[in-house]
Write a protein that holds these residues in place. Structure first.
Motif, PDB file in Angstrom:
ATOM      1  N   THR A   1       0.915  -1.323  -0.168  1.00  0.00           N
ATOM      2  CA  THR A   1       0.185   0.035  -0.041  1.00  0.00           C
ATOM      3  C   THR A   1       1.005   1.256   0.042  1.00  0.00           C
ATOM      4  OG1 THR A   1      -0.179  -0.070   2.273  1.00  0.00           O
ATOM      5  CG2 THR A   1      -2.135  -1.030   1.078  1.00  0.00           C
ATOM      6  N   GLY A   2       2.103   1.347  -0.071  1.00  0.00           N
ATOM      7  CA  GLY A   2       2.980   2.339  -0.083  1.00  0.00           C
ATOM      8  C   GLY A   2       4.493   2.062   0.082  1.00  0.00           C
ATOM      9  N   VAL A   3       5.312   2.976  -0.449  1.00  0.00           N
ATOM     10  CA  VAL A   3       6.455   3.058  -0.315  1.00  0.00           C
ATOM     11  C   VAL A   3       7.153   4.052   0.643  1.00  0.00           C
ATOM     12  CG1 VAL A   3       8.902   2.732  -1.619  1.00  0.00           C
ATOM     13  CG2 VAL A   3       6.987   1.565  -2.504  1.00  0.00           C
ATOM     14  N   ILE A   4       7.881   4.066   1.459  1.00  0.00           N
ATOM     15  CA  ILE A   4       8.441   4.970   2.316  1.00  0.00           C
ATOM     16  C   ILE A   4       9.902   5.297   2.377  1.00  0.00           C
ATOM     17  CG2 ILE A   4       8.973   3.418   4.147  1.00  0.00           C
ATOM     18  CD1 ILE A   4       7.605   5.670   6.149  1.00  0.00           C
ATOM     19  N   GLU A   5      10.359   6.354   2.281  1.00  0.00           N
ATOM     20  CA  GLU A   5      11.741   6.908   2.084  1.00  0.00           C
ATOM     21  C   GLU A   5      12.767   6.042   3.212  1.00  0.00           C
ATOM     22  OE1 GLU A   5      13.151  10.611   3.541  1.00  0.00           O
ATOM     23  OE2 GLU A   5      11.636  10.621   5.090  1.00  0.00           O
ATOM     24  N   ASN A   6      13.899   5.694   2.651  1.00  0.00           N
ATOM     25  CA  ASN A   6      15.018   5.292   3.514  1.00  0.00           C
ATOM     26  C   ASN A   6      15.070   5.904   4.859  1.00  0.00           C
ATOM     27  OD1 ASN A   6      15.401   2.944   1.824  1.00  0.00           O
ATOM     28  ND2 ASN A   6      16.927   4.406   0.640  1.00  0.00           N
ATOM     29  N   THR A   7      15.421   5.310   6.016  1.00  0.00           N
ATOM     30  CA  THR A   7      15.534   6.057   7.140  1.00  0.00           C
ATOM     31  C   THR A   7      16.444   7.091   6.928  1.00  0.00           C
ATOM     32  OG1 THR A   7      15.014   3.859   8.460  1.00  0.00           O
ATOM     33  CG2 THR A   7      15.934   5.695   9.636  1.00  0.00           C
ATOM     34  N   PRO A   8      16.095   8.237   7.309  1.00  0.00           N
ATOM     35  CA  PRO A   8      17.030   9.440   7.299  1.00  0.00           C
ATOM     36  C   PRO A   8      18.204   9.242   8.238  1.00  0.00           C
ATOM     37  CG  PRO A   8      14.665  10.154   7.714  1.00  0.00           C
ATOM     38  CD  PRO A   8      14.518   8.804   7.791  1.00  0.00           C
TER      39      PRO A   8
END
Length: 333
Positions: free
Chosen positions: A253-260
């Protein structure tokens, strides 16, 4: 429409009085001709060019003698300094090396401190976000830790209306069979849907308001999406994961940025905590002394952490029942 004022002022600043009228007049005449031809931008550029074109030694105003003497002194000082440096090259090298190392250490220290102070500050709700932690006394030893029981987080979620959002983060490991029939590991976190609402981590694909609403929802990290699918265009695809030796189907349901880099929360792919019951053992879900998850809360703006903390002892007392001893298990923010 007039020529650039700064260029006109610069011309007056450097040009000798006997040449100013002629040079300025010619520059203005060319400028006006090009403006009439509707070439305003070109006219301004040509005016600036003409101002700098006449910046010659013969056109520059005579320098005041006191300023000239001062300039000559400074010039001589630089010459003397240069000769001393080249004469004693060994000591010059040592001094320059020391200065360079000092400047480099200062810059590195500044960048390190700047990064440390920026940790978790990029969240817009940072002033209302708190991490739950526990203070325990066991066999006369005191322990404070930020990993808390799952049941504690769920109890806080139910008992306190002062809390806007609750965010559980509990790590796990799944396995995924690639197209090449290679068994790959896929770390994940069981999180509450408030994770994407309270924290300002960027969702590259999908809707942060609904991405974790369903039992079968999974949000991949950018790195994992590229590793397993080779693209971020994975919305709606089904992925089969093996968790605790059982197969489960999840819809992406989504793609999140890599951990900052400046985040204390190092998340993996996200699965809704609606899966607690089917992915966690009963002991992990219900035991008050089984600490296995991180837990964060977002408070209403008009509620202070101290006000909420004052209500925690009664909650702990109800949860532990006969095992409760005052001061043995304390919940803090």
């Amino acid at each position: 429409i007039s020529p650039p004022k700064w260029a006109d002022r610069f011309l007056k600043l450097y040009c000798k009085a006997e040449f100013l009228e002629e040079i300025q007049g010619d520059a203005y005449e060319i400028f006006e001709q090009e403006v009439k031809m509707n070439k305003v931008g070109k006219a301004k550029m040509h005016f600036i060019w003409n101002v700098f074109r006449f910046f010659r030694w013969s056109n520059i105003k005579a320098t005041d003698r006191s300023n000239l003497t001062q300039f000559t002194m400074v010039k001589n000082n630089f010459k003397i300094a240069y000769r001393n440096l080249t004469k004693n090259r060994f000591y010059t090298g040592i001094n320059l090396t020391g200065i360079s190392l000092g400047i480099a250490c200062f810059i590195l220290t500044f960048l390190y401190v700047q990064e440390e102070l920026s940790f978790d500050k990029f969240h817009s709700k940072v002033d209302n976000l708190y991490r739950v932690w526990v203070h325990e006394v066991y066999e006369d030893e005191e322990y404070s830790e930020g990993v808390v029981p799952v049941v504690l987080g769920q109890t806080i979620k139910q008992d306190f209306p002062e809390i806007t959002e609750t965010i559980q983060i509990r790590g796990g490991l799944a396995f995924y069979m690639s197209k090449e029939q290679e068994k790959l590991d896929m770390p994940f976190d069981l999180v509450g849907k408030g994770f994407l609402k309270s924290f300002d981590f960027k969702l590259l694909v999908g809707d942060k308001n609904t991405a974790l609403d369903k039992l079968e929802s999974i949000v991949l990290t950018e790195k994992q999406a590229m590793r397993h699918f080779g693209t971020l265009d994975v919305l709606g695809q089904t992925i089969k994961l093996d968790i605790n030796d059982k197969p489960y189907n999840f819809s992406i349901t989504g793609v999140i940025e890599n951990t900052p880099a400046n985040s204390s929360i190092q998340y993996k792919s996200l699965i809704s905590d609606l899966n607690n019951e089917r992915l966690l053992h009963l002991q992990n879900r219900t035991a008050w002394y089984n600490s296995s998850s991180q837990f964060f809360v977002e408070l209403h703006p008009n509620v202070s952490a101290s006000q909420l903390e004052a209500k925690f002892p009664e909650m702990v007392k109800r949860g532990l029942g006969d095992e409760y001893e005052e001061g043995m298990f304390m919940v803090k923010l």
